[in-house]
Scaffold this motif. Structure first.
Motif, PDB file in Angstrom:
ATOM      1  N   PRO A 261       0.820  -1.224   0.000  1.00 10.48           N
ATOM      2  CA  PRO A 261       0.000   0.000   0.000  1.00 10.48           C
ATOM      3  C   PRO A 261       0.848   1.267   0.000  1.00 10.48           C
ATOM      4  N   ALA A 262       1.732   1.387  -0.983  1.00 13.31           N
ATOM      5  CA  ALA A 262       2.669   2.510  -1.023  1.00 13.31           C
ATOM      6  C   ALA A 262       1.957   3.807  -1.384  1.00 13.31           C
ATOM      7  N   ASP A 263       2.473   4.907  -0.834  1.00 16.87           N
ATOM      8  CA  ASP A 263       2.010   6.241  -1.194  1.00 16.87           C
ATOM      9  C   ASP A 263       2.889   6.850  -2.277  1.00 16.87           C
ATOM     10  N   SER A 264       4.110   6.286  -2.431  1.00 15.06           N
ATOM     11  CA  SER A 264       5.058   6.909  -3.338  1.00 15.06           C
ATOM     12  C   SER A 264       6.070   5.885  -3.840  1.00 15.06           C
ATOM     13  N   LEU A 265       6.597   6.125  -5.035  1.00 17.68           N
ATOM     14  CA  LEU A 265       7.700   5.352  -5.604  1.00 17.68           C
ATOM     15  C   LEU A 265       8.917   6.256  -5.703  1.00 17.68           C
ATOM     16  N   LYS A 266      10.075   5.698  -5.359  1.00 17.82           N
ATOM     17  CA  LYS A 266      11.332   6.423  -5.504  1.00 17.82           C
ATOM     18  C   LYS A 266      12.181   5.678  -6.524  1.00 17.82           C
TER      19      LYS A 266
ATOM     20  N   ALA B  85       6.516   5.704 -18.279  1.00 16.98           N
ATOM     21  CA  ALA B  85       5.555   4.648 -17.971  1.00 16.98           C
ATOM     22  C   ALA B  85       5.443   4.431 -16.466  1.00 16.98           C
ATOM     23  N   ILE B  86       6.566   4.525 -15.759  1.00 19.06           N
ATOM     24  CA  ILE B  86       6.551   4.356 -14.301  1.00 19.06           C
ATOM     25  C   ILE B  86       5.739   5.459 -13.644  1.00 19.06           C
TER      26      ILE B  86
ATOM     27  N   SER C 127       0.882   7.364 -10.926  1.00 14.46           N
ATOM     28  CA  SER C 127      -0.206   8.342 -10.852  1.00 14.46           C
ATOM     29  C   SER C 127      -1.571   7.663 -10.841  1.00 14.46           C
ATOM     30  N   ARG C 128      -1.735   6.659 -11.684  1.00 13.66           N
ATOM     31  CA  ARG C 128      -3.024   5.961 -11.748  1.00 13.66           C
ATOM     32  C   ARG C 128      -3.280   5.134 -10.497  1.00 13.66           C
ATOM     33  N   LEU C 129      -2.209   4.783  -9.779  1.00 13.38           N
ATOM     34  CA  LEU C 129      -2.363   4.065  -8.510  1.00 13.38           C
ATOM     35  C   LEU C 129      -2.443   5.020  -7.321  1.00 13.38           C
ATOM     36  N   GLY C 130      -2.474   6.316  -7.599  1.00 13.37           N
ATOM     37  CA  GLY C 130      -2.597   7.303  -6.528  1.00 13.37           C
ATOM     38  C   GLY C 130      -1.304   7.547  -5.778  1.00 13.37           C
ATOM     39  N   MET C 131      -0.156   7.292  -6.415  1.00 12.34           N
ATOM     40  CA  MET C 131       1.137   7.463  -5.769  1.00 12.34           C
ATOM     41  C   MET C 131       1.915   8.602  -6.409  1.00 12.34           C
ATOM     42  N   THR C 132       2.748   9.259  -5.611  1.00  7.91           N
ATOM     43  CA  THR C 132       3.675  10.243  -6.142  1.00  7.91           C
ATOM     44  C   THR C 132       4.982   9.549  -6.531  1.00  7.91           C
ATOM     45  N   THR C 133       5.840  10.271  -7.253  1.00  7.10           N
ATOM     46  CA  THR C 133       7.109   9.704  -7.696  1.00  7.10           C
ATOM     47  C   THR C 133       8.249  10.681  -7.415  1.00  7.10           C
ATOM     48  N   THR C 134       9.387  10.113  -7.015  1.00  6.90           N
ATOM     49  CA  THR C 134      10.594  10.897  -6.745  1.00  6.90           C
ATOM     50  C   THR C 134      11.754  10.318  -7.547  1.00  6.90           C
ATOM     51  N   ALA C 135      12.486  11.179  -8.228  1.00  8.33           N
ATOM     52  CA  ALA C 135      13.709  10.775  -8.917  1.00  8.33           C
ATOM     53  C   ALA C 135      14.878  11.086  -7.995  1.00  8.33           C
ATOM     54  N   GLU C 136      15.668  10.066  -7.640  1.00  2.00           N
ATOM     55  CA  GLU C 136      16.808  10.310  -6.758  1.00  2.00           C
ATOM     56  C   GLU C 136      18.111  10.226  -7.539  1.00  2.00           C
ATOM     57  N   GLY C 137      19.166  10.774  -6.931  1.00  2.00           N
ATOM     58  CA  GLY C 137      20.473  10.757  -7.581  1.00  2.00           C
ATOM     59  C   GLY C 137      20.585  11.755  -8.716  1.00  2.00           C
ATOM     60  N   VAL C 138      19.793  12.830  -8.688  1.00  2.00           N
ATOM     61  CA  VAL C 138      19.821  13.827  -9.763  1.00  2.00           C
ATOM     62  C   VAL C 138      21.036  14.734  -9.557  1.00  2.00           C
ATOM     63  N   GLU C 139      21.890  14.821 -10.552  1.00  2.09           N
ATOM     64  CA  GLU C 139      23.139  15.562 -10.415  1.00  2.09           C
ATOM     65  C   GLU C 139      23.202  16.822 -11.266  1.00  2.09           C
ATOM     66  N   ASN C 140      22.225  17.048 -12.128  1.00  2.00           N
ATOM     67  CA  ASN C 140      22.217  18.242 -12.974  1.00  2.00           C
ATOM     68  C   ASN C 140      20.870  18.952 -12.854  1.00  2.00           C
ATOM     69  N   LYS C 141      20.889  20.227 -12.489  1.00  2.00           N
ATOM     70  CA  LYS C 141      19.643  20.984 -12.361  1.00  2.00           C
ATOM     71  C   LYS C 141      18.896  21.058 -13.686  1.00  2.00           C
TER      72      LYS C 141
ATOM     73  N   LEU D 209       8.341  14.204 -17.740  1.00  2.00           N
ATOM     74  CA  LEU D 209       8.102  12.752 -17.684  1.00  2.00           C
ATOM     75  C   LEU D 209       7.114  12.376 -16.590  1.00  2.00           C
ATOM     76  N   GLY D 210       6.677  13.351 -15.797  1.00  2.00           N
ATOM     77  CA  GLY D 210       5.640  13.089 -14.807  1.00  2.00           C
ATOM     78  C   GLY D 210       6.103  12.966 -13.371  1.00  2.00           C
ATOM     79  N   PHE D 211       7.389  13.205 -13.092  1.00  2.00           N
ATOM     80  CA  PHE D 211       7.877  13.106 -11.717  1.00  2.00           C
ATOM     81  C   PHE D 211       7.350  14.265 -10.873  1.00  2.00           C
ATOM     82  N   ASP D 212       7.053  13.960  -9.624  1.00  2.00           N
ATOM     83  CA  ASP D 212       6.582  14.974  -8.687  1.00  2.00           C
ATOM     84  C   ASP D 212       7.729  15.629  -7.927  1.00  2.00           C
ATOM     85  N   TYR D 213       8.743  14.829  -7.568  1.00  2.00           N
ATOM     86  CA  TYR D 213       9.842  15.319  -6.742  1.00  2.00           C
ATOM     87  C   TYR D 213      11.176  14.867  -7.315  1.00  2.00           C
ATOM     88  N   ALA D 214      12.234  15.550  -6.890  1.00  2.00           N
ATOM     89  CA  ALA D 214      13.592  15.164  -7.248  1.00  2.00           C
ATOM     90  C   ALA D 214      14.499  15.364  -6.040  1.00  2.00           C
ATOM     91  N   GLN D 215      15.562  14.576  -6.001  1.00  2.00           N
ATOM     92  CA  GLN D 215      16.498  14.618  -4.886  1.00  2.00           C
ATOM     93  C   GLN D 215      17.881  14.301  -5.419  1.00  2.00           C
TER      94      GLN D 215
END
Length: 342
Positions: free
Chosen positions: A263-268, A288-289, A294-308, A317-323
């Protein structure tokens, strides 16, 4: 984390609001096999003692969030439904027998002085502002790889949760941001702890944190070591108000069957994929991820982002957050507050 030794999964349940029917699956020979079937609430309540009647209807009334309902059968046995709503009209979870949650060990509430967590900002791609932080363990010598021996046991998870809840409360109060959240990592060993849900609940209540302000990161590989117990564990954490984040998605098994149950709220999404950003096949997979999440009601975070410069592509691409280092490196609480209000 499993639940207490006296609390064991005995089956699963599925609630469908439009028909107001509760389907319970409990195998022949299980302690609660007589509850198996497709029930109306009126019919199944005949099996409960008087004080328990009406509780199921109340538990399913809001059509949102976690489900946590303690009941007593007419024969005197305690049972519990723990789970969560998936969408607006259905919920699913586990059927448990025995005591609900273990009591906390008082030693859990005594964080050691040599642990100095740091916090890496998680940035909203919608507006560029800090949405939350991930807590990362560091020790007094700044070495992430060599914790003191006392942290080689179950103490680390408890101490990280305590420090993270305290820091989140301080950041919310000092900045006036009541929407901030905090990610805390748990391992398969942490999931085996009986008292973890009680600790999370006590911290959230003690610091006045709303549901999903504390978000537990769990890798699929850790959870799948003991899938049945892991599912019971995360349902219990969900029931006390913790958010759940499936970490490192896109590596290892990435089982869709597990994603359907968890029952995840988010994918990283792991940096192994995000570092290939801009490649056609990778971008197609990432899109696609995020669509699936989004259709499962979850947010998404891209981690390891090294370039602004990647922020715009990730947003498209539909990501909500980045880290990642492109936005900020991990920092102590004082620096996190300055970064937050700058």
């Amino acid at each position: 984390m499993t639940l207490a030794p006296t609390t064991q999964p005995q089956g699963s349940w599925h609630w469908f609001a439009p028909t107001r029917r509760l389907v319970i699956e409990a195998g022949n020979g299980s302690a609660l096999s007589e509850l198996a079937g497709d029930w109306t609430l009126d019919a199944i309540e005949q099996m409960f003692e008087g004080l328990s009647r009406g509780r199921l209807a109340q538990a399913f009334a809001d059509n949102d969030g976690p489900v946590r309902c303690a009941l007593r059968l007419s024969r005197g046995e305690d049972i519990h439904l723990v789970g969560a709503f998936i969408g607006d009209v259905e919920a699913h979870g586990l059927l448990l027998s025995g005591s609900e949650f273990s009591d906390m060990d008082p030693s859990d509430l005594k964080p050691g002085p040599d642990l100095h967590p740091v916090f890496q900002p998680i940035v909203s791609l919608a507006n560029g502002k800090i949405a939350g932080f991930e807590a990362l363990a560091r020790w007094d010598d700044g070495d992430v790889k060599a914790p003191p021996s006392r942290y080689e046991d179950e103490a680390l998870a408890s101490n990280m949760l305590i420090r993270s809840a305290e820091t989140l409360s301080n950041l919310r109060e000092a900045s006036g941001r009541d929407d901030l959240f905090m990610h805390v990592n748990l391992t398969a060993r942490d999931l085996a702890r009986n008292a973890l849900p009680a600790l999370v609940e006590a911290l959230m209540n003690g610091y006045g944190l709303p549901e999903r302000a504390i978000r537990i990161e769990l890798t699929e590989q850790a959870a799948l070591r003991d899938e049945n117990h892991a599912l019971a564990a995360v349902m219990a954490l969900k029931a006390v108000g913790a958010g759940l984040v499936l970490d490192d998605f896109g590596t290892g098994h990435s089982s869709f069957a597990w994603l359907a149950d968890f029952p995840a709220d988010s994918l990283k999404v792991d940096h192994g994929l995000t570092r290939r950003l801009g490649q056609y096949r990778t971008d197609t997979i990432l899109g696609a991820i995020t669509l699936l999440a989004s259709r499962l009601g979850m947010t998404t975070t891209a981690e390891g982002v090294e370039n602004k410069e990647d922020a715009a592509r990730l947003r498209s691409l539909g990501f909500d957050y980045a880290q990642g280092f492109a936005f900020a490196r991990p920092m102590d609480e004082e620096a996190a507050l300055k970064f937050l209000v700058s």
